[in-house]
Design a protein around this motif. Structure first.
Motif, short mmCIF file in Angstrom:
data_model
loop_
_atom_site.label_atom_id
_atom_site.label_comp_id
_atom_site.label_asym_id
_atom_site.label_seq_id
_atom_site.Cartn_x
_atom_site.Cartn_y
_atom_site.Cartn_z
N ARG A 1 -63.68 -81.83 91.98
CA ARG A 1 -62.51 -80.97 92.13
C ARG A 1 -62.88 -79.51 91.90
N TRP A 2 -63.65 -79.26 90.85
CA TRP A 2 -64.03 -77.88 90.53
C TRP A 2 -64.93 -77.28 91.60
N LEU A 3 -65.78 -78.10 92.20
CA LEU A 3 -66.68 -77.60 93.24
C LEU A 3 -65.94 -77.23 94.53
N ALA A 4 -64.68 -77.61 94.64
CA ALA A 4 -63.88 -77.25 95.81
C ALA A 4 -63.39 -75.80 95.75
N HIS A 5 -63.64 -75.11 94.64
CA HIS A 5 -63.23 -73.71 94.50
C HIS A 5 -63.86 -72.86 95.60
N ASP A 6 -63.12 -71.86 96.05
CA ASP A 6 -63.57 -71.01 97.16
C ASP A 6 -64.95 -70.40 96.91
N PHE A 7 -65.27 -70.06 95.66
CA PHE A 7 -66.56 -69.40 95.39
C PHE A 7 -67.72 -70.26 95.87
N PHE A 8 -67.64 -71.57 95.65
CA PHE A 8 -68.77 -72.44 95.98
C PHE A 8 -68.89 -72.65 97.49
N GLN A 9 -67.83 -72.39 98.23
CA GLN A 9 -67.87 -72.54 99.69
C GLN A 9 -68.29 -71.23 100.36
N ALA B 1 -74.42 -79.52 89.08
CA ALA B 1 -73.88 -79.83 90.40
C ALA B 1 -73.71 -78.57 91.24
N SER B 2 -73.31 -77.47 90.59
CA SER B 2 -73.13 -76.21 91.33
C SER B 2 -74.46 -75.70 91.86
N ILE B 3 -75.53 -75.87 91.10
CA ILE B 3 -76.87 -75.47 91.55
C ILE B 3 -77.31 -76.31 92.74
#
Length: 389
Positions: A239-247, A291-293
């Motif tokens: 859910r957190w990885l769906a944030h616009d910054f990561f896309q 996961a973000s990396i």
């Protein structure tokens, strides 16, 4: 030339100082580390910096006092790192970032707005307290050229850590994570193919969580031992990885303005339905960084690296490192920069010594336009000379 590099990152752990000997010009430099040390801030000053980073208001008089107090601590660090060592001829100080806003598109006006980044600890104060020429305010010129002003050290990474045949990622894990992708030098256009960006949270959320859980008695999870006892909630991480910054495609940068205490509180509220233990909560935040990396690599790299070289405080988190190794299993070998000859703790400070040397001695642009998004290569940093009598 003997140069000192100084930086306090988004974790606000203290001032990292490195005394180095630099020879050569341009990208062909040799750097020898003479001494390194981290000088903690006085507790009250650290708390004030964190409060300001969190949005606390200051009067202009209070702002000036804070700026001077930080500069004084940086000057003391520069003086102490020279004890028993050769005297420095130049200082490169990144200062303390308290606000960072990347460039953005103002939709109402359909107009691009240049970024803004503020580092406290004035170079002119450091120069006059130490008697040593000081280069400071490195981000400003890149931002004025339309860039993100971050990451700042990718060109130094290319200089010091690129390999003839291996493709590498240099992954800094401070309060915020950032990566520099280094193609093998045997590639004809290797320098033009270097890229980099901020990957997301590093230690910022994890450190805030530990501080909250312990009432401030602990400020970080040593070796990741606490998190290692828990089980991450994968649903939350997705859910957190769906944030616009990561896309968002690079160039991109971020800071505590996004990954803040308020952001952590929102994550905590979302976690309540999962009934996580304290260890589970920390394991989930650690996994979020990992996961973000990995998401960033798989989404934006031209190819997966042969090696990932960790640096910054997060490189000492054994649990985080192990989880990253497991996520990249069969794709890349995970090392620290110590293992290839550059101190993981001092690498960022070393980088600002090099950036200062490039500015002061070589008039050599320190930014990489494909990393920051600037319209042109730019000399980074303002030169401050000490007053002589």
């Amino acid at each position: 030339m003997y140069c000192i590099g100084l930086i306090s990152g988004t974790s606000v752990d203290g001032i990292d100082a490195a005394l180095v000997e630099i020879t050569g010009t341009g990208i062909e430099l040799q750097v020898k580390l003479i001494a390194e040390e981290t000088f903690p801030y006085p507790i009250e000053l650290r708390e004030q910096i964190l409060a300001v980073c969190g949005g606390q208001s200051l009067s202009m008089a209070e702002f000036a006092e804070l700026d001077d107090a930080i500069a004084t601590q940086f000057a003391l660090a520069a003086q102490k790192i020279q004890t028993g060592n050769p005297p420095a001829q130049l200082i490169g100080s990144h200062g303390q970032t308290v606000f960072h806003r990347p460039p953005f598109l103002e939709e109402r006006e359909n107009q691009s707005k240049i970024g803004y980044s503020l580092q406290l600890g004035r170079g002119e104060v450091i120069a006059n307290l130490t008697g040593i020429p000081t280069v400071y305010n490195f981000r400003a010129a890149d931002i004025a050229a339309g860039g993100q002003g971050a990451p700042m050290v990718s060109k130094v990474d290319a200089c010091l850590l690129s390999h003839p045949t291996l493709y590498r990622c240099v992954q800094n894990i401070g309060g915020i994570g950032n990566v520099t992708y280094l193609p093998a030098r045997q590639q004809n256009d290797w320098e033009e193919s270097v890229c980099g960006w901020d990957t997301g949270p590093g230690n910022a959320l994890l450190d805030l969580a530990v501080s909250k859980l312990t009432g401030g008695r602990q400020t970080f999870d040593k070796d990741g031992n606490w998190a290692a006892q828990g089980m991450p909630a994968q649903e939350l991480i997705e859910r957190w990885l769906a944030h616009d910054f990561f896309q968002q495609s690079p160039p991109k940068s971020t800071g505590r303005e996004l990954f803040s205490e308020a952001y952590l509180d929102t994550c905590w509220q979302e976690a309540q339905i999962h009934q996580l233990s304290e260890a589970d909560w920390l394991a989930t935040l650690t996994e979020f960084t990992v996961a973000s990396i990995v998401h960033s690599y798989r989404t934006f790299l031209p190819r997966m690296p042969d090696e990932v070289l960790l640096c910054g405080g997060g490189s000492r988190n054994r649990y985080l490192k192990r989880r990253l190794e497991e996520k990249l299993a069969g794709k890349a070998k995970v090392l620290t920069t110590d293992e290839v000859g550059i101190s993981a703790d001092a690498k960022e400070a070393i980088a600002f010594a090099v950036l200062a040397y490039w500015r002061f001695c070589c008039s050599f642009p320190g930014n990489l336009v494909q990393v920051t998004g600037a319209k042109q290569p730019t000399l980074l940093g303002e030169i401050h000379l000490p007053i002589t009598t």
